[in-house]
Design a protein around this motif. Structure first.
Motif, PDB file in Angstrom:
ATOM      1  N   THR A 151       0.851  -1.194   0.000  1.00 19.53           N
ATOM      2  CA  THR A 151       0.000   0.000   0.000  1.00 19.53           C
ATOM      3  C   THR A 151       0.884   1.241   0.000  1.00 19.53           C
ATOM      4  O   THR A 151       1.982   1.249   0.564  1.00 19.53           O
ATOM      5  N   GLY A 152       0.399   2.296  -0.624  1.00 18.67           N
ATOM      6  CA  GLY A 152       1.116   3.566  -0.650  1.00 18.67           C
ATOM      7  C   GLY A 152       0.170   4.710  -0.373  1.00 18.67           C
ATOM      8  O   GLY A 152      -0.951   4.729  -0.894  1.00 18.67           O
ATOM      9  N   ASP A 153       0.600   5.663   0.448  1.00 15.50           N
ATOM     10  CA  ASP A 153      -0.238   6.816   0.794  1.00 15.50           C
ATOM     11  C   ASP A 153       0.181   8.031  -0.018  1.00 15.50           C
ATOM     12  O   ASP A 153       1.374   8.375  -0.077  1.00 15.50           O
ATOM     13  N   LEU A 154      -0.806   8.678  -0.614  1.00 12.58           N
ATOM     14  CA  LEU A 154      -0.581   9.926  -1.349  1.00 12.58           C
ATOM     15  C   LEU A 154      -1.249  11.055  -0.575  1.00 12.58           C
ATOM     16  O   LEU A 154      -2.332  11.529  -0.920  1.00 12.58           O
ATOM     17  N   CYS A 155      -0.598  11.446   0.512  1.00  6.21           N
ATOM     18  CA  CYS A 155      -1.065  12.571   1.318  1.00  6.21           C
ATOM     19  C   CYS A 155      -0.816  13.860   0.530  1.00  6.21           C
ATOM     20  O   CYS A 155       0.013  13.895  -0.380  1.00  6.21           O
ATOM     21  N   PRO A 156      -1.510  14.957   0.881  1.00 10.86           N
ATOM     22  CA  PRO A 156      -1.239  16.226   0.202  1.00 10.86           C
ATOM     23  C   PRO A 156       0.250  16.563   0.259  1.00 10.86           C
ATOM     24  O   PRO A 156       0.870  16.512   1.324  1.00 10.86           O
ATOM     25  N   SER A 157       0.828  16.850  -0.874  1.00  9.43           N
ATOM     26  CA  SER A 157       2.259  17.144  -0.964  1.00  9.43           C
ATOM     27  C   SER A 157       2.475  18.059  -2.159  1.00  9.43           C
ATOM     28  O   SER A 157       1.773  17.950  -3.172  1.00  9.43           O
ATOM     29  N   ARG A 158       3.420  18.941  -2.044  1.00  7.30           N
ATOM     30  CA  ARG A 158       3.769  19.798  -3.184  1.00  7.30           C
ATOM     31  C   ARG A 158       4.936  19.225  -3.972  1.00  7.30           C
ATOM     32  O   ARG A 158       5.380  19.820  -4.948  1.00  7.30           O
ATOM     33  N   LYS A 159       5.417  18.063  -3.540  1.00  7.57           N
ATOM     34  CA  LYS A 159       6.485  17.388  -4.262  1.00  7.57           C
ATOM     35  C   LYS A 159       5.892  16.449  -5.314  1.00  7.57           C
ATOM     36  O   LYS A 159       4.771  15.968  -5.169  1.00  7.57           O
ATOM     37  N   PRO A 160       6.648  16.167  -6.373  1.00 12.99           N
ATOM     38  CA  PRO A 160       6.109  15.284  -7.414  1.00 12.99           C
ATOM     39  C   PRO A 160       6.029  13.842  -6.968  1.00 12.99           C
ATOM     40  O   PRO A 160       6.705  13.420  -6.021  1.00 12.99           O
ATOM     41  N   LEU A 161       5.191  13.090  -7.640  1.00 15.06           N
ATOM     42  CA  LEU A 161       5.058  11.656  -7.394  1.00 15.06           C
ATOM     43  C   LEU A 161       6.392  10.959  -7.646  1.00 15.06           C
ATOM     44  O   LEU A 161       7.118  11.303  -8.573  1.00 15.06           O
ATOM     45  N   ASP A 162       6.705   9.971  -6.811  1.00 14.86           N
ATOM     46  CA  ASP A 162       7.920   9.168  -7.027  1.00 14.86           C
ATOM     47  C   ASP A 162       7.638   8.129  -8.117  1.00 14.86           C
ATOM     48  O   ASP A 162       7.440   6.932  -7.834  1.00 14.86           O
ATOM     49  N   ARG A 163       7.637   8.584  -9.373  1.00 15.07           N
ATOM     50  CA  ARG A 163       7.285   7.672 -10.465  1.00 15.07           C
ATOM     51  C   ARG A 163       8.258   6.513 -10.579  1.00 15.07           C
ATOM     52  O   ARG A 163       7.884   5.409 -10.999  1.00 15.07           O
ATOM     53  N   GLY A 164       9.515   6.743 -10.228  1.00 15.93           N
ATOM     54  CA  GLY A 164      10.495   5.670 -10.307  1.00 15.93           C
ATOM     55  C   GLY A 164      10.134   4.478  -9.444  1.00 15.93           C
ATOM     56  O   GLY A 164      10.423   3.326  -9.809  1.00 15.93           O
ATOM     57  N   PHE A 165       9.498   4.728  -8.293  1.00 14.39           N
ATOM     58  CA  PHE A 165       9.068   3.632  -7.430  1.00 14.39           C
ATOM     59  C   PHE A 165       8.094   2.728  -8.167  1.00 14.39           C
ATOM     60  O   PHE A 165       8.207   1.488  -8.132  1.00 14.39           O
ATOM     61  N   PHE A 166       7.124   3.328  -8.842  1.00  8.64           N
ATOM     62  CA  PHE A 166       6.113   2.547  -9.565  1.00  8.64           C
ATOM     63  C   PHE A 166       6.705   1.844 -10.784  1.00  8.64           C
ATOM     64  O   PHE A 166       6.349   0.701 -11.086  1.00  8.64           O
ATOM     65  N   GLU A 167       7.593   2.527 -11.484  1.00  7.70           N
ATOM     66  CA  GLU A 167       8.169   1.942 -12.692  1.00  7.70           C
ATOM     67  C   GLU A 167       9.060   0.750 -12.382  1.00  7.70           C
ATOM     68  O   GLU A 167       9.274  -0.115 -13.236  1.00  7.70           O
ATOM     69  N   ALA A 168       9.596   0.694 -11.152  1.00 12.36           N
ATOM     70  CA  ALA A 168      10.450  -0.428 -10.770  1.00 12.36           C
ATOM     71  C   ALA A 168       9.651  -1.665 -10.366  1.00 12.36           C
ATOM     72  O   ALA A 168      10.222  -2.756 -10.263  1.00 12.36           O
ATOM     73  N   LEU A 169       8.340  -1.511 -10.130  1.00 11.79           N
ATOM     74  CA  LEU A 169       7.510  -2.651  -9.765  1.00 11.79           C
ATOM     75  C   LEU A 169       7.304  -3.565 -10.968  1.00 11.79           C
ATOM     76  O   LEU A 169       7.287  -3.113 -12.109  1.00 11.79           O
ATOM     77  N   GLU A 170       7.134  -4.836 -10.691  1.00 16.44           N
ATOM     78  CA  GLU A 170       6.875  -5.779 -11.770  1.00 16.44           C
ATOM     79  C   GLU A 170       5.519  -5.491 -12.407  1.00 16.44           C
ATOM     80  O   GLU A 170       4.606  -4.967 -11.748  1.00 16.44           O
ATOM     81  N   PRO A 171       5.361  -5.809 -13.704  1.00 16.54           N
ATOM     82  CA  PRO A 171       4.075  -5.567 -14.366  1.00 16.54           C
ATOM     83  C   PRO A 171       2.918  -6.229 -13.629  1.00 16.54           C
ATOM     84  O   PRO A 171       3.052  -7.340 -13.116  1.00 16.54           O
ATOM     85  N   ARG A 172       1.826  -5.506 -13.557  1.00 21.01           N
ATOM     86  CA  ARG A 172       0.567  -5.967 -12.957  1.00 21.01           C
ATOM     87  C   ARG A 172       0.669  -6.186 -11.449  1.00 21.01           C
ATOM     88  O   ARG A 172      -0.119  -6.928 -10.853  1.00 21.01           O
ATOM     89  N   THR A 173       1.645  -5.543 -10.810  1.00 17.54           N
ATOM     90  CA  THR A 173       1.746  -5.639  -9.350  1.00 17.54           C
ATOM     91  C   THR A 173       0.520  -5.027  -8.693  1.00 17.54           C
ATOM     92  O   THR A 173       0.161  -3.886  -8.981  1.00 17.54           O
TER      93      THR A 173
END
Length: 331
Positions: free
Chosen positions: A138-160
């Protein structure tokens, strides 16, 4: 009774019966996708109804709304816990109660604790550990002015499978990131379950837990829940039946309001930035919203070392058939 009067009464009765009998919409309409994206949702409100369609499928409706003139329902499968937005005219529904549906897996996951004394402020209440092996990412997307950590998602295996707890303000502030995540979900690159994380996610640094987060004086919990759901639906995503409290902080009054609105409270027994490490069945928590790099590094290290329990499983598989309320204070 005169024959003409009897005939007239019979005709009136027949007309009333036809008008009040359940009528399903045409099959083509009911199988077509519901177009709620971009719509202004009106009359959005909590309900609880038992529904069935012409094919014999059974669902529980927990919200009703109108979009582009059509009546829609936000529905939960009482056993798989999957959710969908459906046209109301395609279902026959009647008001229900939790007691009547107590034998379902959905109501079991909402069940109130029995016996134990409940603390005034709850830390990490609700579902904190899942049924079976592997783990639940699970990942929390609380209010933030920083960009999404897209690299975290891109490193996950397909269909995770990953459950993303999204706040309304995050969606409003991160339009391109929100669209990017939706494309990942729509393409099948990731299997995302959208979890309600409140609208404003209030937090005042330095205040005790009992006076901040959703326990901040003046917070309207109903608005925090429903406005986020509306934003998700009109934004092209279907909410899950789960809710995660900001900071994992609540009290029994808030828990009861979540039960009344038929949402399963989601906690975590492995918030990686705080510990402890995951074990089979753990609900793992990271923050890929730019605010918690340490947790993402720990996640990547555990995966690389083979210490992350796998496979990652969909969050709908976490509640057991007879799940009970638990609470644990994070270290």
């Amino acid at each position: 009774m005169p024959k003409k009067l009897a005939a007239l009464l019979f005709a009136v009765t027949a007309i009333v019966s036809i008008r009040t009998a359940p009528v399903f919409a045409q099959e083509g309409l009911c199988s077509a996708p519901v177009a709620a994206e971009g719509a202004v949702l009106k009359d959005y409100r909590p309900i609880f109804q038992r529904c069935a369609n012409e094919a014999g499928a059974k669902r529980l409706a927990i919200r009703s709304m109108k979009a582009n003139g059509a009546a829609l329902l936000f529905m939960v499968d009482p056993e798989s816990l999957s959710t969908r937005i459906e046209r109301a005219e395609c279902w026959r529904c009647a008001d229900a109660s939790d007691a009547e549906e107590s034998g379902t897996r959905f109501i079991a996951a909402l069940r109130k604790p029995a016996g134990d004394t409940i603390p005034k402020v709850l830390e990490n209440a609700g579902l904190i550990h899942g049924e079976g092996g592997g783990s639940f990412l699970t990942g929390d997307l609380c209010p933030s002015r920083k960009p999404l950590d897209r690299g975290f998602f891109e490193a996950l295996e397909p269909r995770t499978p990953i459950a993303l707890a999204v706040s309304g303000l995050w969606i409003q502030r991160h339009g391109p990131d929100w669209e990017w995540l939706k494309r990942k979900a729509e393409s099948g690159a990731l299997a995302i379950s959208w979890v309600n994380h409140s609208f404003r996610h209030p937090y005042v640094r330095g205040r005790p837990d009992g006076q901040t987060y959703l326990l901040t004086p003046g917070v309207d919990i109903g608005r925090e829940i429903l406005e986020t759901e509306k934003l998700m639906i009109s934004g092209g995503a279907t909410p899950s039946a789960f809710f995660r409290f900001p900071g994992l902080v609540s009290d029994e009054a808030l828990m009861e309001k979540l039960r009344e609105r038929h949402l399963i409270v989601l906690g975590s027994d492995s918030w990686l930035a705080l510990g402890p490490p995951p074990r089979p069945g753990s609900i793992v928590l990271v923050h890929p919203n730019g605010n918690e790099e340490a947790g993402l590094k720990i996640f990547n290290r555990l995966v690389a070392q083979g210490k992350m329990p796998k496979p990652f499983r969909p969050i709908v598989e976490a509640p057991a058939k007879n799940d009970i309320f638990t609470q644990t204070k994070m270290p």
